[in-house]
Design a protein around this motif. Structure first.
Motif, PDB file in Angstrom:
ATOM      1  N   TYR A  35       0.873  -1.173   0.000  1.00  0.00           N
ATOM      2  CA  TYR A  35       0.000   0.000   0.000  1.00  0.00           C
ATOM      3  C   TYR A  35       0.912   1.226   0.000  1.00  0.00           C
ATOM      4  O   TYR A  35       1.873   1.288   0.771  1.00  0.00           O
ATOM      5  CB  TYR A  35      -0.893   0.043   1.239  1.00  0.00           C
ATOM      6  N   LYS A  37       0.825   4.406   1.013  1.00  0.00           N
ATOM      7  CA  LYS A  37       1.065   5.207   2.214  1.00  0.00           C
ATOM      8  C   LYS A  37       1.928   4.455   3.217  1.00  0.00           C
ATOM      9  O   LYS A  37       2.801   5.032   3.877  1.00  0.00           O
ATOM     10  CB  LYS A  37      -0.261   5.631   2.844  1.00  0.00           C
ATOM     11  N   GLU A 157     -12.424  -4.303  -4.450  1.00  0.00           N
ATOM     12  CA  GLU A 157     -12.465  -3.163  -3.531  1.00  0.00           C
ATOM     13  C   GLU A 157     -13.218  -3.580  -2.274  1.00  0.00           C
ATOM     14  O   GLU A 157     -13.935  -4.577  -2.263  1.00  0.00           O
ATOM     15  CB  GLU A 157     -13.099  -1.941  -4.192  1.00  0.00           C
ATOM     16  N   SER A 172      -8.294   1.573   5.368  1.00  0.00           N
ATOM     17  CA  SER A 172      -7.973   1.785   3.962  1.00  0.00           C
ATOM     18  C   SER A 172      -8.976   0.999   3.134  1.00  0.00           C
ATOM     19  O   SER A 172     -10.041   0.611   3.622  1.00  0.00           O
ATOM     20  CB  SER A 172      -6.536   1.340   3.652  1.00  0.00           C
ATOM     21  N   ASN A 173      -8.631   0.761   1.872  1.00  0.00           N
ATOM     22  CA  ASN A 173      -9.469  -0.008   0.962  1.00  0.00           C
ATOM     23  C   ASN A 173      -8.547  -0.898   0.136  1.00  0.00           C
ATOM     24  O   ASN A 173      -7.451  -0.466  -0.261  1.00  0.00           O
ATOM     25  CB  ASN A 173     -10.268   0.919   0.045  1.00  0.00           C
ATOM     26  N   ASP A 175      -8.689  -1.642  -2.773  1.00  0.00           N
ATOM     27  CA  ASP A 175      -8.439  -1.130  -4.121  1.00  0.00           C
ATOM     28  C   ASP A 175      -7.195  -0.249  -4.174  1.00  0.00           C
ATOM     29  O   ASP A 175      -6.763   0.173  -5.252  1.00  0.00           O
ATOM     30  CB  ASP A 175      -9.659  -0.390  -4.684  1.00  0.00           C
ATOM     31  N   LYS A 176      -6.588  -0.002  -3.007  1.00  0.00           N
ATOM     32  CA  LYS A 176      -5.354   0.778  -2.946  1.00  0.00           C
ATOM     33  C   LYS A 176      -4.096  -0.101  -2.950  1.00  0.00           C
ATOM     34  O   LYS A 176      -2.981   0.409  -2.777  1.00  0.00           O
ATOM     35  CB  LYS A 176      -5.364   1.692  -1.718  1.00  0.00           C
ATOM     36  N   PRO A 205      -2.077  -1.921   4.943  1.00  0.00           N
ATOM     37  CA  PRO A 205      -2.135  -0.463   4.775  1.00  0.00           C
ATOM     38  C   PRO A 205      -1.432   0.267   5.910  1.00  0.00           C
ATOM     39  O   PRO A 205      -0.957  -0.347   6.868  1.00  0.00           O
ATOM     40  CB  PRO A 205      -3.639  -0.174   4.773  1.00  0.00           C
TER      41      PRO A 205
END
Length: 249
Positions: A35, A37, A157, A172-173, A175-176, A205
């Motif tokens: 992820y 981030k 997602e 988070s999701n 899809d990221k 994430p």
């Protein structure tokens, strides 16, 4: 031909909605920094090439639906971290699988935790050593029931989250994901022939942080239920989690 001593039973994970079936675990693969981030939090660029590490198959700590798993705080660390992840269960063998065909190899999905002895991982990085002791210790892979893809369909997602003692830690999701599930399978299967029973922890994430003895971890992914794990006192020799984890009252 007889064994020199009785072999241990295979590691296995419950299957959602199938009380009398278990998913046998062959290998556990994990994807690092998947992820953006979190990759940046850990010093990456946010779009690095995927890299992989493994955990022993018997590092799984299966937690049935509605139960609270019992994970002892592991030895030789003072900085245990949580990492909530989407887990992909592989249902047939394959090597050098193209992304366009990768979903044919997915048997199902689950919610998992990649528990990490962060202080040992940091020391291993500093010394250029292996992550084995940081990532592959006993009970290092708590996991909830596996949901067959025939029930969920391909997951592209959905919210992924983790609370500790009721306080928000990770949100988070899926899809990221930098490298989505088909891309991850394509990349991983270049290095290993994937087998029935393999589990792929797809990355965590942002928001990973330390946990302590007595903490209650509660996490989930949309459509895959929730995973609850209590961190018990430091592991003593011979500790074995209760085969019937605590039922939530």
């Amino acid at each position: 031909m007889p064994y020199v001593f009785p072999p241990l039973p295979p590691a296995a994970v419950p299957v959602a909605g199938r009380a009398h079936e278990l998913f046998p675990v062959h290998r556990i693969y994990c994807v690092g920094r998947n992820y953006a981030k979190y990759a940046i939090e850990m010093g990456g660029s946010g779009r690095d090439a995927p890299f992989f590490f493994t955990k022993p198959a018997d590092a799984v700590l299966p937690v049935p639906a509605g139960a609270v798993g019992q994970m002892p705080y592991p030895p030789q660390t003072h900085d245990l971290h949580h990492e909530i992840e989407l887990v992909v269960a592989i249902g047939k063998d394959g090597f050098e699988i193209p992304a366009a065909l990768a979903m044919d190899y997915v048997w199902g999905y689950a919610v998992g935790l990649d528990m990490t002895r962060r202080d040992l991982q940091i020391e291993a990085r500093r010394m250029g050593g292996s992550w084995c002791t940081a990532k592959g210790f006993d009970h290092a892979a708590p996991i909830g029931p596996i949901y067959p893809i025939s029930q969920t369909g391909p997951l592209q997602e959905g919210e992924i989250w983790l609370n500790v003692n009721g306080a928000k830690r990770q949100r988070s999701n899926i899809d990221k994901l930098i490298w989505n599930v088909p891309d991850t399978i394509e990349q991983l299967s270049r290095f290993f022939e994937l087998k029935q029973g393999d589990l792929i922890f797809t990355g965590s994430p942002e928001g990973v942080a330390e946990v302590q003895e007595g903490d209650l971890l509660e996490g989930g992914i949309s459509g895959l239920g929730e995973l609850r794990v209590m961190i018990w006192p430091r592991m003593a020799a011979g500790f074995s989690p209760d085969p019937e984890p605590m039922r939530r009252r």
